[in-house]
Design a protein around this motif. Structure first.
Motif: not given
Ligand code: NAD
Ligand code: 89V
Length: 342
Positions: A28-42
């Motif tokens: 398994v490889r996590m290839v992408a992530i998403c969050d509306r909150d930019e700070a949490r995403l980064d």
């Protein structure tokens, strides 16, 4: 073995555990992530070395076309995100509580069934290794026919600092924690026909109930008590241990504090230390929950590869969620609620 490419939606408090667990699962490889909150995403992107970062879930799923999506947001967002995944034929894991209402939960299950898309609810407490050991001991049959059970979670741990929303909702302990304990009761003792509930709020700084006591009638004829509290100050804080009692016609099983399992049957009494392992990325006292995250995510991968319905599928979770709804209804009316009425 072909690699499974996963994507995560929701980079908050709990998702770090899910990302750590994905990192341990071969293939398994996590290839992408998403969050509306930019700070949490980064922060999540930096921590796990993921460059593909999105603020919009639809944009991510269309661009990345992952083999599955792991939704780690809170309940109000689940329906739109699960339906989005179903519309793009992407297998989906959704955090608990599955939905704020039975109507939303049923709509998600239908959307995934219509699209032929696997759907698992991240209901991980039944995957804790001490609970799995209790079930093994029960299934061995040496305590005879079980007639009484208890699933108990009592603590005064400060859950509000990590998860501030827990103090803000009109509903609290049954929806957030009782849901796990009710699922364990189903897992150990079978489906439930009726539930009787009493609740209390002890902590004046929160909005919802922080104490709940539930009496369950199981379809098998046995009875169980599911009790939970975040207002219980003990000599030794037990968070996040779930304790279990089972009485059978020929013996008994106890899962006591400190992960001590005791089985009494015709052969006598045996004690076992069933403490969960401390994974490299885990920290006490959360390590019990963290191990169960790894085990449920492994189960998802095995189920997906084998084309099998996961044990905690959306369809299965409708029964646990119905107990949550029935408990709130019964606490308000002070009447016993028939589980089938929901
Ligand atoms: P959180 O609020 O810390 O994180 C949720 C994140 O999702 C936030 O960063 C928010 O910005 C993001 N988000 C919300 N809607 C979004 C959307 N539509 N698109 C993109 N991003 C979105 O919450 P948390 O404490 O991590 O809890 C998340 C879920 O996990 C809850 O449902 C909670 O009950 C559950 N949880 C489960 C366990 C467990 O053991 N299974 C333990 C803790 C929390
Ligand atoms: O497991 C959970 O769902 C958490 C907690 C243990 C704090 O209740 O929200």
């Amino acid at each position: 073995m072909t690699e499974l490419r996963g994507a995560l939606i929701g980079c908050g408090f709990f998702a770090v555990n899910q990302m750590n667990a994905w990192g341990e699962i071969e293939g398994v490889r996590m290839v992408a992530i998403c969050d509306r909150d930019e700070a949490r995403l980064d922060a999540m992107g930096e921590r796990f070395g993921i460059a593909a970062r999105y603020r919009d879930a639809a944009e991510m799923l269309r661009a990345e076309a992952p083999d599955f999506v792991d939704i780690a947001t809170t309940a109000p967002s689940h329906r739109a995100l699960v339906e989005l995944a179903a519309s793009l034929s992407i297998p989906v894991i959704c955090q608990k509580p599955f939905a704020p209402s039975m109507a939303d939960a049923r709509a998600m299950v239908s959307a995934c069934e219509r699209a032929g898309v696997p759907l698992m609810v991240h209901e991980n407490f039944r995957w804790q290794s001490p609970i799995l050991r209790v079930r093994e001991a029960l299934n061995a049959g040496t305590i005879g026919t079980p007639f009484f059970g208890r699933v108990s979670f009592r603590s005064a741990y400060d859950v509000y600092s990590g998860q501030p929303y827990l103090a803000e909702g009109e509903r609290f302990i049954i929806e957030d924690l009782g849901i796990h304990a009710l699922d364990i009761a189903r897992f150990l003792f079978g489906d439930v026909s009726a539930i009787t509930t009493r609740t209390k709020r002890v902590n004046p700084r929160i909005r919802g109930e922080d104490v709940a006591t539930m009496l369950l009638d199981h379809e098998s004829g046995m009875h169980s008590v599911v009790d939970c509290s975040y207002a219980t100050k003990l000599e030794e804080e037990r968070f996040p241990q779930t304790l279990v009692e089972i009485d059978g016609s020929e013996g008994s099983i106890r899962l006591d504090a400190g992960y001590r399992l005791t089985v009494t049957d015709a052969q006598g009494t045996r004690h076992e230390d069933v403490s969960p392992p401390l994974l490299t990325w885990a920290e006490r006292p959360w390590h019990n929950i963290q191990e169960s995250v790894l085990l449920i995510q492994k189960h998802w991968v095995e189920s997906l590869r084998a084309g099998r319905e996961p044990d905690t599928s959306g369809r299965d979770n409708l029964k646990t969620l119905a107990l949550v709804e029935a408990a709130y209804q019964g606490a308000a009316s002070r009447q016993t609620v028939d589980a089938a009425s929901l």
